[in-house]
Design a protein around this motif. Structure first.
Motif, PDB file in Angstrom:
ATOM      1  N   ALA A   1       0.910  -0.939   0.190  1.00  0.00           N
ATOM      2  CA  ALA A   1      -0.130   0.378  -0.393  1.00  0.00           C
ATOM      3  C   ALA A   1       0.771   1.267  -0.062  1.00  0.00           C
ATOM      4  O   ALA A   1       0.635   2.314  -0.081  1.00  0.00           O
ATOM      5  CB  ALA A   1      -0.933  -0.172   1.004  1.00  0.00           C
ATOM      6  N   GLU A   2       2.486   1.110   0.689  1.00  0.00           N
ATOM      7  CA  GLU A   2       2.952   2.373   0.478  1.00  0.00           C
ATOM      8  C   GLU A   2       3.151   2.809  -1.029  1.00  0.00           C
ATOM      9  O   GLU A   2       4.140   3.746  -1.175  1.00  0.00           O
ATOM     10  CB  GLU A   2       4.003   2.216   1.658  1.00  0.00           C
ATOM     11  CG  GLU A   2       5.345   3.575   1.587  1.00  0.00           C
ATOM     12  CD  GLU A   2       3.444   5.051   2.506  1.00  0.00           C
ATOM     13  OE1 GLU A   2       4.490   6.148   2.067  1.00  0.00           O
ATOM     14  OE2 GLU A   2       3.144   3.826   2.926  1.00  0.00           O
TER      15      GLU A   2
ATOM     16  N   LYS B   1       1.297   3.926  -2.667  1.00  0.00           N
ATOM     17  CA  LYS B   1       1.039   5.615  -2.257  1.00  0.00           C
ATOM     18  C   LYS B   1       2.393   6.632  -2.738  1.00  0.00           C
ATOM     19  O   LYS B   1       1.326   7.408  -3.474  1.00  0.00           O
ATOM     20  CB  LYS B   1       0.850   5.479  -0.595  1.00  0.00           C
ATOM     21  CG  LYS B   1       0.643   7.060  -0.460  1.00  0.00           C
ATOM     22  CD  LYS B   1       0.431   7.209   1.846  1.00  0.00           C
ATOM     23  CE  LYS B   1       0.570   8.693   1.968  1.00  0.00           C
ATOM     24  NZ  LYS B   1       0.388   8.690   3.356  1.00  0.00           N
TER      25      LYS B   1
ATOM     26  N   TYR C   1       1.952   6.643  -7.081  1.00  0.00           N
ATOM     27  CA  TYR C   1       0.149   8.041  -7.652  1.00  0.00           C
ATOM     28  C   TYR C   1       1.006   9.191  -6.976  1.00  0.00           C
ATOM     29  O   TYR C   1       0.566  10.132  -8.199  1.00  0.00           O
ATOM     30  CB  TYR C   1      -0.695   7.552  -6.402  1.00  0.00           C
ATOM     31  CG  TYR C   1      -1.734   8.681  -6.969  1.00  0.00           C
ATOM     32  CD1 TYR C   1      -2.163   8.898  -8.005  1.00  0.00           C
ATOM     33  CD2 TYR C   1      -1.857   9.517  -5.365  1.00  0.00           C
ATOM     34  CE1 TYR C   1      -2.639   9.845  -8.010  1.00  0.00           C
ATOM     35  CE2 TYR C   1      -2.458  10.267  -5.549  1.00  0.00           C
ATOM     36  CZ  TYR C   1      -3.549  10.554  -6.505  1.00  0.00           C
ATOM     37  OH  TYR C   1      -4.602  11.699  -7.178  1.00  0.00           O
TER      38      TYR C   1
ATOM     39  N   HIS D   1      -4.840   4.917  -8.649  1.00  0.00           N
ATOM     40  CA  HIS D   1      -5.338   4.945  -7.061  1.00  0.00           C
ATOM     41  C   HIS D   1      -6.088   4.864  -6.882  1.00  0.00           C
ATOM     42  O   HIS D   1      -6.323   4.128  -5.226  1.00  0.00           O
ATOM     43  CB  HIS D   1      -4.117   6.586  -6.750  1.00  0.00           C
ATOM     44  CG  HIS D   1      -4.037   7.478  -5.273  1.00  0.00           C
ATOM     45  ND1 HIS D   1      -4.974   7.274  -4.694  1.00  0.00           N
ATOM     46  CD2 HIS D   1      -3.428   6.499  -4.915  1.00  0.00           C
ATOM     47  CE1 HIS D   1      -4.274   7.562  -3.612  1.00  0.00           C
ATOM     48  NE2 HIS D   1      -3.456   6.999  -3.650  1.00  0.00           N
TER      49      HIS D   1
ATOM     50  N   SER E   1      -5.923   1.751  -4.143  1.00  0.00           N
ATOM     51  CA  SER E   1      -5.926   2.277  -2.265  1.00  0.00           C
ATOM     52  C   SER E   1      -7.037   1.976  -1.673  1.00  0.00           C
ATOM     53  O   SER E   1      -6.702   2.262  -0.173  1.00  0.00           O
ATOM     54  CB  SER E   1      -5.651   3.887  -2.676  1.00  0.00           C
ATOM     55  OG  SER E   1      -7.100   4.623  -3.099  1.00  0.00           O
ATOM     56  N   ASP E   2      -7.754   1.366  -1.414  1.00  0.00           N
ATOM     57  CA  ASP E   2      -8.208   1.103  -1.086  1.00  0.00           C
ATOM     58  C   ASP E   2      -8.366  -0.898  -1.087  1.00  0.00           C
ATOM     59  O   ASP E   2      -8.580  -1.363  -1.758  1.00  0.00           O
ATOM     60  CB  ASP E   2     -10.300   1.171  -1.383  1.00  0.00           C
ATOM     61  CG  ASP E   2     -10.656   0.274   0.139  1.00  0.00           C
ATOM     62  OD1 ASP E   2     -11.327  -0.542  -0.513  1.00  0.00           O
ATOM     63  OD2 ASP E   2     -11.484   1.596   0.736  1.00  0.00           O
TER      64      ASP E   2
ATOM     65  N   ARG F   1      -9.091  -3.342  -3.728  1.00  0.00           N
ATOM     66  CA  ARG F   1      -7.715  -4.155  -4.904  1.00  0.00           C
ATOM     67  C   ARG F   1      -8.066  -5.463  -4.647  1.00  0.00           C
ATOM     68  O   ARG F   1      -8.064  -6.087  -5.933  1.00  0.00           O
ATOM     69  CB  ARG F   1      -7.001  -3.369  -4.164  1.00  0.00           C
ATOM     70  CG  ARG F   1      -5.526  -3.854  -4.924  1.00  0.00           C
ATOM     71  CD  ARG F   1      -4.398  -3.692  -3.781  1.00  0.00           C
ATOM     72  NE  ARG F   1      -3.232  -4.323  -4.343  1.00  0.00           N
ATOM     73  CZ  ARG F   1      -1.850  -4.127  -3.474  1.00  0.00           C
ATOM     74  NH1 ARG F   1      -1.962  -3.124  -2.798  1.00  0.00           N
ATOM     75  NH2 ARG F   1      -0.909  -5.047  -4.306  1.00  0.00           N
TER      76      ARG F   1
ATOM     77  N   THR G   1      -5.869  15.714  -1.492  1.00  0.00           N
ATOM     78  CA  THR G   1      -5.071  14.786  -0.627  1.00  0.00           C
ATOM     79  C   THR G   1      -3.883  16.417   1.148  1.00  0.00           C
ATOM     80  O   THR G   1      -3.252  17.203   0.153  1.00  0.00           O
ATOM     81  CB  THR G   1      -3.457  14.409  -1.319  1.00  0.00           C
ATOM     82  OG1 THR G   1      -4.307  13.559  -2.013  1.00  0.00           O
ATOM     83  CG2 THR G   1      -2.883  13.897  -0.097  1.00  0.00           C
TER      84      THR G   1
END
Length: 396
Positions: A23-24, A27, A30, A59, A63-64, A68, A281
């Motif tokens: 996930a990192e 992130k 993106y 993303h 990102s969820d 995903r 963001t």
């Protein structure tokens, strides 16, 4: 974008990460691409704008965790042959595929009548693929306007504004509803008419056995309407382009990297369809005084040795001003005092606490009188039997 294209879309490739990316990693990839491709940084580069949209969509899916997982599951089914071509629809339009021969695989387990946890924007996974597989007994379809794309934006806040919340104006450049035709795409004084090819449904369905495959109508491009006299300002799209200012309410307690969703503030849909969402963001600047640990704020206050040994009352900064904290005699350096309710505020739940840590500050230089006083104290201390390293002197 057709449903077949949605199934074949590789969101990992859009972000330039492998399917095993954390996930990192997603992130980080993106954020890097969003900064490079943002329309504000590439005002006249249409290719960069399209790439920015693709990166934002990727993303939003990856990102969820639940989204995903559902996406990965669908791709696996597609590669295994669960979605197979089965001929073309009769007539002038070619079908792009249908499902058949599932080998006992129950489609309702995957799509659940639209109840899947997979969501993208306002549409659920069942909404996205709901027209893909239909029982041959169901021939009626309803028009589904093309929802506008989601938009990504970034803002930077001082630490204390992020903690307490703030309303700030945010400038967003991009597509918006055409002010001349109000999104209809038709020249002022005229109206769009229902598409005769699909009857206003926006889709054409080909039945094959027990299943049917729906595809977008080519005549109206999935909108369900035909514009005979296009608006001259937007060329019939119902979408214009301008820079607008949006007042964004940042809730108390927002964290660095958190995304805030503003429904219907993204790109407008074609010809009056619903708008996408705006995702902001938030990047939070560090504070010179406070640090943050979840809902708690932390602060380190320098004190003198005599203050800890003899006891004192110190003044401590908080978000609402300074408060007094009593330090008992004999307090060790590094001790933490907790002030309840003085931390990060939240709506709907109690605020966090402020944790105050006292730390001895050693002077860089002393005059002779101070040195003599410390020497006298050192001698007096030995007579009391106090040994600061006595508890671990025997440890090797």
């Amino acid at each position: 974008m057709t449903q077949q294209e949605w199934i074949e879309r590789d969101f990992y490739a859009d972000l330039g990460v492998p399917s095993t990316a954390s996930a990192e990693d997603i992130k980080r990839a993106y954020r890097k691409l969003a900064r490079q491709l943002h329309p504000d940084a590439n005002p006249h580069d249409q290719a960069a704008g399209e790439r920015f949209k693709a990166v934002s969509e990727a993303h939003a899916v990856l990102s969820d965790p639940a989204t995903r997982a559902e996406y990965d599951r669908t791709r696996q089914l597609y590669r295994s042959g669960a979605f197979r071509r089965a001929g073309t629809r009769s007539g002038t339009h070619a079908g792009t595929g249908t499902a058949g021969g599932m080998g006992g695989f129950d489609l309702s387990d995957l799509f659940g009548g639209g109840g899947s946890a997979f969501t993208f924007g306002e549409a659920g996974f069942g909404d996205l693929f709901g027209d893909l597989f239909r029982r041959s007994g169901t021939h009626t379809t309803t028009s589904r306007p093309r929802r506008g794309s989601d938009v990504e934006a970034q803002t930077r806040l001082p630490f204390r504004q992020a903690v307490t919340g703030v309303v700030l104006p945010l400038q967003v450049s991009g597509p918006t509803v055409c002010t001349s035709c109000h999104g209809s795409g038709a020249r002022p004084g005229t109206q769009p008419r229902r598409c005769p090819a699909c009857g206003g449904a926006g889709t054409l369905t080909h039945n094959q056995g027990d299943f049917g495959f729906s595809e977008s109508c080519d005549d109206c491009r999935g909108t369900g309407v035909i514009v005979d006299s296009p608006c001259t300002d937007c060329q019939g799209t119902g979408v214009g382009h301008r820079t607008r200012t949006i007042n964004v309410r940042i809730p108390p307690g927002v964290t660095d990297g958190q995304r805030i969703r503003l429904p219907a503030h993204g790109e407008p849909g074609l010809r009056g369809a619903p708008s996408g969402d705006l995702y902001v963001t938030v990047e939070v600047d560090p504070d010179p005084v406070f640090d943050r640990d979840g809902d708690d704020l932390t602060v380190t206050v320098p004190v003198g040795f005599a203050e800890l040994a003899l006891g004192t009352t110190i003044s401590v900064p908080t978000l609402d001003g300074r408060v007094s904290v009593k330090i008992p005699a004999g307090t060790p350096s590094g001790r933490t005092f907790r002030l309840q309710g003085r931390g990060v505020p939240h709506r709907g739940r109690p605020p966090g606490d402020l944790r105050v840590t006292v730390q001895v500050a050693v002077p860089a230089g002393l005059d002779q009188r101070a040195i003599d006083a410390l020497r006298a104290y050192e001698k007096a201390e030995k007579t009391t039997g106090f040994d600061p390293r006595g508890s671990w002197r025997d440890h090797r």
